[in-house]
Design an enzyme around this catalytic site. Structure first.
Site, PDB file in Angstrom:
ATOM      1  N   GLY A  21      58.269-124.054 -53.991  1.00  0.00           N
ATOM      2  CA  GLY A  21      59.614-124.301 -54.510  1.00  0.00           C
ATOM      3  C   GLY A  21      60.006-125.745 -54.360  1.00  0.00           C
ATOM      4  O   GLY A  21      61.194-126.074 -54.385  1.00  0.00           O
ATOM      5  N   LYS A 169      67.705-111.931 -49.483  1.00  0.00           N
ATOM      6  CA  LYS A 169      67.246-112.995 -48.587  1.00  0.00           C
ATOM      7  C   LYS A 169      67.116-112.487 -47.155  1.00  0.00           C
ATOM      8  O   LYS A 169      66.230-112.922 -46.406  1.00  0.00           O
ATOM      9  CB  LYS A 169      68.197-114.201 -48.645  1.00  0.00           C
ATOM     10  CG  LYS A 169      68.074-115.009 -49.927  1.00  0.00           C
ATOM     11  CD  LYS A 169      68.872-116.284 -49.866  1.00  0.00           C
ATOM     12  CE  LYS A 169      68.215-117.317 -48.972  1.00  0.00           C
ATOM     13  NZ  LYS A 169      66.972-117.868 -49.528  1.00  0.00           N
TER      14      LYS A 169
END
Length: 580
Positions: A21, A169
């Protein structure tokens, strides 16, 4: 700013790391930049995006790529073998998620966040990677309804989240921490709070759009709630500290999560004000009850679901509401003690750098904080910019209050006294005559006060004033007749219905509630124009939103009407066409 000092690459024994990422996540881009600036890392940027150089500083990325210190590896996070091939040989993997690109599709988000985390863990174990550091969020222990004051890592994860992303998450973080010490892999997670900085794709852009839409002046709740914010470079620095601490303090760090902030808690709305003022917008001033705002959001969500509007992002609006109306401060003593973290950029410097980087997005001067005071407002132009405008816009408070008091007395005298209009007018004339008669008997001086005598000119009306008044009345009458003539000639059924309906409503009002109408008009005249001038942008924005909503309702109605009825309405101009 930063404490790290770059060292020539040839003088170091470089370590290999992978940043998953590192291009699509703005925290990941900052981490890559800081790793390259340190000079003792070989960085592999692992991402599903296809361009590496565009999002990094051109000088650093070009030098790093040419020297072999940086490389880009496009992968699909659902392909474990591709991830393993990209990170093979790395001593540490930093895992960042591009959460700003997620949507409300649960299946897609689950694959990206949870399944992605599983695949990264499996790939690290296959390649014998020693360290995995996951960029989590402080949201994983926030339930959206209770304040958090100086919360630390002992707070449990409640597993009942108001938004889907925090839920996913939390699951991904749990997977990473549970994988610690399995197959020789050491893991830890960092929980930054309210990350902001150059390249931010969520918080700062949301505030900018809020101001551009006209709602940037409103404060949700009391405005006293505190929050912790974290500048993006400090988050990147914390990841580097955690990578080193997993070697030096493995027992205290491995399998643990740590809160990361700027260590400078402040009022949430003060932070918003500093950002908006730095970009030239007006700071929030008007406080709205939190319950009222939440009801509006729920109603907006219901309306958009009923009308199938895909552009409305309720999740982001609801998240901002919870963030803006609750206290959320965290204790970072564990991160300071065990991973050696301390901010390298202060909060004030971070805000300054952020507003500088976003200044180019501020393009519309109509939303600027500083406006030209010499330019007439819309209301002042509407009122003619003369004495009437000065009175109704409260340019002179004493004069305006005097006029308001006089009109209020007349309103009570004629409409609230219970007498007929003729009787009230006769009594007023009699009272005025008595006052003038008594005034004529007053001496020229009373004590030290001189009484000014009235001249006949005070009561005279000039011929020009009478002619102007008659001309104005005649002009208004002629314009009305002309408008009626145009209406009849064009044969516009839509306009005819509007005029007929308006006249009928006016008739009902004058017949049954003239007193209420005059009272409302009096209060509105002395308050409405002034309020509109002060909050012109917000009210215009609200009118635009209502207008768009009405247009969408018309389109929805057109889709559900029979073809013959829809055709008739279209031909008569009474509704929008389907392709409008």
């Amino acid at each position: 700013m930063a404490t790290e000092v770059a060292v020539p690459f040839g003088e170091l024994n470089p370590k290999i790391c992978s940043v998953i990422g590192g291009r699509s996540c703005f925290v990941g881009r900052s981490l890559v930049f800081n790793l390259l600036r340190l000079g003792n890392w070989i960085v592999r940027v692992v991402d599903s995006s296809h361009s590496f150089e565009q999002q990094l500083d051109l000088t650093h990325s070009a030098d790093a790529i040419s020297s072999g210190r940086a490389s880009f590896h496009p992968v699909d996070l659902l392909d474990v073998s591709a991830i393993a091939k990209a990170i093979e040989g790395s001593s540490v993997v930093f895992y960042m998620e591009a959460t700003s690109f997620l949507n409300d599709d649960f299946y897609y988000c689950y694959k990206t966040v949870v399944q992605g985390a599983k695949n990264v863990i499996d790939a690290c174990q296959q390649c014998k990677v020693r360290k995995l550091i996951y960029n989590s969020s402080a949201d994983v222990i926030f339930d959206g309804s209770h304040d958090i004051c100086n919360g630390d890592e002992s707070l449990p994860c409640h597993w009942k989240f108001e938004d889907m992303l925090s839920d996913l998450k939390a699951h991904a973080e749990a997977l990473v921490l549970f994988a610690n010490n399995i197959g020789g892999l050491l893991t830890c997670a960092l929980r930054p709070s309210n990350v902001f900085g150059p390249g931010d794709t969520q918080l700062v852009p949301f505030l900018i759009n809020l101001s551009k839409s006209g709602f940037g002046k409103f404060i949700i709740g009391s405005g006293e709630n505190m929050s912790d914010f974290t500048y993006v470079e400090n988050v990147a620095h914390a990841h580097i500290c955690a990578a080193e601490a997993l070697d030096s303090r493995m027992i205290c760090v491995a399998g643990k999560a740590f809160f990361i902030t700027n260590l400078e808690p402040m009022k949430f709305w003060e932070f918003v004000s500093l950002i908006l003022e730095g970009l030239g917008y007006q700071r929030p001033l008007i406080k709205l009850p939190a319950h009222m705002v939440w009801c509006v959001l729920v109603f907006a969500k219901w309306m958009h679901e009923k009308l199938d509007f895909r552009k409305y992002n309720h999740s982001l609006s609801a998240y901002f509401f919870r963030l803006a109306s609750h206290t959320r401060t965290f204790n970072c003593s564990a991160a300071q003690k065990y991973i050696g973290y301390s901010p390298v950029v202060s909060l004030d410097d971070g805000i300054a750098l952020t507003t500088e980087s976003f200044a180019k997005l501020v393009k519309d001067p109509s939303f600027m904080r500083c406006t030209n005071s010499e330019e007439q407002s819309k209301v002042e132009k509407l009122l003619g910019g003369g004495k009437v405008a000065d009175i109704l816009l409260w340019r002179d408070e004493k004069k305006t209050f005097t006029y308001f008091l006089a009109f209020a007395v007349l309103f009570h005298w004629f409409l609230l006294s219970g007498r007929t209009f003729t009787s009230s007018a006769a009594r007023l004339l009699l009272l005025t005559t008595a006052i003038l008669y008594g005034y004529g008997f007053l001496p020229e001086k009373i004590a030290d006060f001189t009484i000014q005598r009235m001249s006949l000119s005070w009561f005279e009306v000039s011929e020009s004033a009478v002619r102007d008044s008659v001309t104005s009345i005649a002009s208004m009458w002629n314009r009305g007749v002309h408008s009626l003539q145009i209406l009849l000639q064009e044969r516009d059924a839509n306009k005819l219905l509007k005029v007929a309906f308006s006249l009928y409503i006016l008739k009902l009002i004058l017949l049954h509630s003239l007193t209420a109408v005059v009272g409302v008009a009096l209060v509105f005249g002395f308050t409405g124009f002034f309020v509109y001038e002060q909050y012109e942008v917000e009210l215009d924005g609200l009118v635009k939103i209502l207008h768009r909503g009405i247009d969408k309702l018309k389109r929805l109605l057109m889709r559900n009407l029979p073809a013959s009825v829809a055709s008739f309405l279209q031909n008569n101009g009474m509704l929008l066409r389907k392709d409008d």
